[in-house]
Design a protein around this motif. Structure first.
Motif, short mmCIF file in Angstrom:
data_model
loop_
_atom_site.label_atom_id
_atom_site.label_comp_id
_atom_site.label_asym_id
_atom_site.label_seq_id
_atom_site.Cartn_x
_atom_site.Cartn_y
_atom_site.Cartn_z
N PHE A 456 0.64 -1.62 -0.36
CA PHE A 456 -0.03 -0.03 -0.25
C PHE A 456 0.72 1.62 -0.15
O PHE A 456 -0.10 2.14 -0.14
N CYS A 457 1.78 1.29 0.33
CA CYS A 457 2.93 2.08 -0.41
C CYS A 457 4.09 2.01 -1.03
O CYS A 457 4.87 3.59 -0.80
N ASN A 458 3.62 1.26 -1.99
CA ASN A 458 4.75 0.84 -3.14
C ASN A 458 3.27 1.09 -4.73
O ASN A 458 2.59 0.11 -4.75
N PRO A 459 3.74 2.38 -4.90
CA PRO A 459 3.11 2.73 -6.04
C PRO A 459 3.69 1.43 -7.62
O PRO A 459 2.43 1.41 -7.91
N LEU A 465 -1.79 -3.32 -10.51
CA LEU A 465 -3.43 -3.97 -9.90
C LEU A 465 -4.45 -3.41 -10.98
O LEU A 465 -5.17 -3.98 -11.10
N ILE A 466 -3.51 -2.58 -12.23
CA ILE A 466 -5.24 -1.85 -12.73
C ILE A 466 -5.22 -3.07 -13.58
O ILE A 466 -4.23 -3.86 -13.86
N VAL A 497 0.38 5.95 -8.59
CA VAL A 497 0.88 4.63 -9.05
C VAL A 497 1.83 5.23 -9.87
O VAL A 497 1.69 6.12 -10.70
N LYS A 498 3.06 4.27 -10.65
CA LYS A 498 3.90 3.96 -11.26
C LYS A 498 4.58 2.77 -11.72
O LYS A 498 5.23 2.43 -11.37
N LYS A 499 4.37 2.81 -13.13
CA LYS A 499 5.23 1.77 -14.02
C LYS A 499 6.49 2.39 -13.99
O LYS A 499 6.96 3.66 -14.46
N ALA A 504 5.11 8.88 -12.80
CA ALA A 504 3.92 8.47 -12.06
C ALA A 504 2.75 9.64 -12.10
O ALA A 504 2.61 10.41 -12.98
N ASP A 505 1.96 9.06 -11.66
CA ASP A 505 0.12 8.74 -12.07
C ASP A 505 -1.26 8.77 -10.78
O ASP A 505 -0.68 7.71 -9.94
N SER A 506 -1.85 9.02 -10.75
CA SER A 506 -2.88 8.97 -9.95
C SER A 506 -3.89 8.03 -11.00
O SER A 506 -4.67 8.46 -12.23
#
Length: 822
Positions: A456-459, A465-466, A497-499, A504-506
């Motif tokens: 939960f702390c790791n983007p 999960l998307i 989230v971030k790939k 980084a994005d939301s």
């Protein structure tokens, strides 16, 4: 031999595959013919279909006084090494094809025209509003009736002067010199008549499959063709004047990188799609699948392979880099996972209507790996539920939870049910089996994302999960340090989230969280009270002595039936079960126990009622949490968190701050963690005993909804000692005490105290408040709330008096107004 009906169906399918929808077939002049008719019309003894060749006004062209037809025999009927695909009357020469779908006035002076090879291709372009004349082959614009390189009479009637003419040959023009030579000869003939000639380059498919214009439009759409026509290049350019004049002919490889990228994109679109800040997806014939690694590198390999098929050789780093950048920009899509759509192995459910097959434009990133089959059953699954959960109300709630997990949700909006499902119990109790079944019906790794307490702390972890249906932790443990993100995911609010290699994005993840554990993960920080309101806890009570080692495989084989078991539950039934989960006694007790395990401040407040100064209460908390094997939080944070509990009163004067902690009831705890309960007199809580199919020894059901003081302390004790019980299981203990399943009072600690001078009592703490109630346990193991003024850590100065055996019944619990005791 094929029946006439089969032949008619074959022609229909052939026209559909040429981009011609069913509604225009009646306007066309194709028809199936028998061997006798074919012999009469074109002199060929075979079955097939014919199409008449007519003038722009609709009058059929003639040969030797007979109507002129083009004939396509059915496959395999003509003999020879390379039999012709199409046949015209022998000695009849060539005729142009003017489609009945050609827009009106298309042949007026100066209007653009297209020339392509074949009748179906001509019909296709005209159907999409692109006026086109068909010729029977790349050199069929001339025949023996005229001088070499002269137009046949039927084409000479058209005024070509000042007209843009687009030549639309098949994609193999790039690799066939003979086809290009024919294109150049036709260009000469048109140029001599004053036309401006352009070549529309059709690309082949990624695997090298040839495209005619009808194939291309059928596969990629008319808009993709129009894009190619807009970048068409002149067939020939003249340089200089007079004797110094030279001609530069059209070449298959475009000189401009933009033209290369756009041409490639028309083929790649529908096979690849770019999701901004999430990555590159590939279509796998049922759904879109995220490609691992860097997007640019993932795209280069198919791009190089396709350029090989096209015969393009100019591809330095700058060329490829520029092409990839433009392709990724053009492949970007913003709409994903259409609301109300579900893909299955045998087709797609669109707004409750099932149709066979799958479409890339549905933008589904998940496909169930089994067929959609309303007739499927799952008898072994029903047996498993009876053996593990037993009670009908629990099974109904689990069914609603699974259906909520499966249904397609509106990804760009908050969830209607903000729920997380926890499943806990001892080993071999069925938790792992339920976890495997959920993974099977959600499509394995395609629909299931792994989540851990630290995720939960790791983007980066959240990005994975998307597009999933479920975020699953099959063996939850550890500590959730950011309950706020946990709560946001359960509500489908945006989280960071971030790939890798992306900004980084939301994003809203659109997943439902399920956690399976023996020992409940802990949590701390802002939002922990929100976790309690969202978590629904299923408790699997008993370990199985002789488990069926093949049970998981048997249930996985029933995946289609289990899906339909959950899916056939109506929306209203599902919503009712989820909203009224508090009416299920086992869920309430399991959820309260889980909340006590998860939230040490909550657990401390329940086990330490009384009146304290703030500093005194914090010292008591620090000693208590240290005995639990954890580190205390700061005094400021402790004060902030304990004030949130509705049964804790906070006051202060000029000297100090004070806290008065009351003993909460079950209703207090249930309401605090978001479970609404009603009076048991409504009859809605639990089914009668005969309706419960419970193979294990059932828990005694309380006669009131108010939890007794003993039961409440038992919940606290259960959460405190659960770790120890699980460690005993891991050491190989086969038998579990009945007290592990039924909430019997156990001693939280063993600090001896004296009540009114009598010994035999123990206290959960060595710090006795000056006033208020304190929870004590007598020598018989019975829990009492006793006035702190009656309690002492030291024996009286006089001789001790041993209390009688019935003394505990004489010392009644001083309970809160909400509680009633008989």
């Amino acid at each position: 031999m094929h029946s006439s009906e089969d032949q008619a169906n074959g022609l229909t399918e052939e026209l559909l595959a040429s981009g011609l929808p069913l509604e225009v077939h009646q306007r066309l002049r194709y028809r199936e013919v028998s061997t006798k008719t074919a012999l009469d019309l074109v002199g060929i003894n075979a079955t097939g279909w014919v199409v008449p060749m007519c003038s722009p006004g609709g009058e059929q062209y003639l040969h030797e006084g007979k109507p002129f037809f083009r004939f396509k025999p059915h496959q395999g009927q003509l003999k020879g090494e390379n039999p012709p695909k199409y046949v015209s009357p022998k000695g009849g020469g060539c005729r142009p094809y003017f489609s009945t779908l050609m827009p009106a006035n298309s042949l007026a002076d100066g209007k653009p025209l297209r020339i392509t090879e074949g009748e179906k291709k001509t019909d296709c372009l005209n159907h999409y509003g692109l006026p086109t004349i068909g010729i029977s082959g790349v050199d069929a614009w001339t025949d023996k009736r005229v001088e070499p390189r002269q137009f046949i009479p039927e084409l000479e009637t058209i005024n070509w002067s000042g007209r843009d003419v687009f030549l639309v040959f098949d994609s193999d023009v790039t690799i066939k010199d003979s086809v290009r030579a024919s294109l150049y000869r036709l260009t000469d003939a048109l140029s001599e008549r004053g036309a401006q000639v352009f070549v529309v380059l059709l690309p082949c498919e990624l695997n090298g499959d040839k495209n005619g214009v009808d194939d291309f439009i059928y596969r990629h759409g008319a808009d993709a063709y129009r894009a190619l026509e807009r970048i068409s290049r002149p067939a020939c350019k003249s340089r200089g004047k007079g004797k110094n004049c030279s001609r530069k002919w059209w070449e298959p490889e475009p000189p401009q990188i933009h033209h290369k990228a756009l041409t490639a994109c028309t083929v790649l679109d529908g096979i690849y799609a770019n999701r901004l800040n999430h990555g590159l997806y590939q279509w796998n014939n049922s759904h879109w699948e995220l490609i691992k690694g860097k997007d640019r590198e993932a795209l280069k390999r198919p791009l190089h392979q396709w350029m090989d098929e096209m015969g393009w050789h100019k591809r330095g780093d700058s060329v490829i880099g520029s092409m990839v950048s433009e392709i990724l920009a053009r492949l970007e899509k913003t709409k994903w996972d259409c609301d109300g759509f579900m893909a299955f192995a045998n087709g797609t459910l669109r707004q409750d209507i099932f149709t066979p097959g799958h479409k890339p434009n549905d933008s589904q990133t998940f496909c169930f790996p089994f067929n959609y089959d309303p007739e499927s059953t799952c008898p072994r699954w029903h047996q498993f539920l009876k053996e593990t959960l037993g009670a009908d109300d629990l099974i109904r709630l689990l069914r609603a939870a699974i259906r909520w997990t499966l249904i397609p949700k509106q990804i760009d909006a908050p969830f209607t049910h903000e729920l997380v499902f926890d499943v806990h119990g001892p080993r071999r109790a069925g938790k792992g089996t339920l976890s495997e079944v959920l993974q099977a019906i959600c499509g394995g790794s395609a629909g299931v994302g792994l989540i851990r307490s630290q995720s939960f702390c790791n983007p980066n972890a959240l990005h994975s999960l998307i597009g999933k249906r479920i975020a699953l932790d099959p063996d939850a443990s550890g500590h959730v340090s950011d309950p706020g993100v946990f709560n946001s995911i359960s509500s489908n609010e945006k989280v960071e989230v971030k790939k890798l290699y992306k900004d980084a994005d939301s994003a809203r993840l659109g997943v439902v969280i399920w956690r399976f554990f023996n020992d409940s993960p802990t949590a701390s920080g802002g939002g922990i009270e929100g976790m309690g309101r969202r978590i629904v806890t299923f408790r699997f009570e008993k370990s199985v002595t002789n488990p069926d080692e093949e049970l998981k495989l048997k249930l996985i084989n029933e995946a289609a039936g289990i899906f339909w078991w959950a899916w056939s539950m109506s929306d209203s039934e599902m919503n009712d079960a989820l909203r009224n989960r508090g009416k299920v006694l086992a869920i309430r007790e399991a959820s309260i126990e889980a909340a006590l395990e998860r939230d040490h401040i909550l657990r401390f407040s329940v086990s330490n009622p009384g009146e304290y100064k703030a500093a005194e209460l914090y010292r008591l908390y620090s000693r208590w949490i240290t005995e639990e094997g954890q580190h205390p939080i700061s005094a400021t944070k402790f004060g902030r968190e304990i004030k949130k509990l509705p049964w804790v009163e906070h006051t202060k004067d000029w000297k100090a701050s004070y806290y008065k902690t009351h003993q909460p009831t079950q209703q207090d705890l249930a309401l605090h963690i978001g479970i609404t309960i009603e009076s048991s007199r409504s009859g809605d809580f639990n089914p009668p005993a005969e309706q419960t199919h419970q193979p294990n020894t059932p828990e005694p059901q309380s006669s009131t909804e108010a939890m007794s003081q003993a039961s409440l302390v038992s919940l606290v004790s259960s959460s405190s000692e659960k770790k120890g019980r699980e460690e005993e299981l891991e050491k190989g203990e086969e038998q579990q005490r009945e007290s592990e399943v039924q909430f019997r009072p156990t001693r939280p600690t063993s600090v001896p105290v004296y009540v009114d001078g009598h010994n035999g009592w123990t206290s959960p703490t060595s710090l006795i408040p000056k006033a208020g109630l304190i929870v004590l346990i007598d020598e018989l193991g019975i829990t009492h709330s006793v006035n702190a003024k009656q309690v002492s850590l030291y024996p009286p100065k006089t001789k001790q008096i041993h209390r009688p055996s019935n003394y505990s019944t004489q010392l009644l619990v001083q309970s809160l107004p909400e509680l009633s005791h008989e």
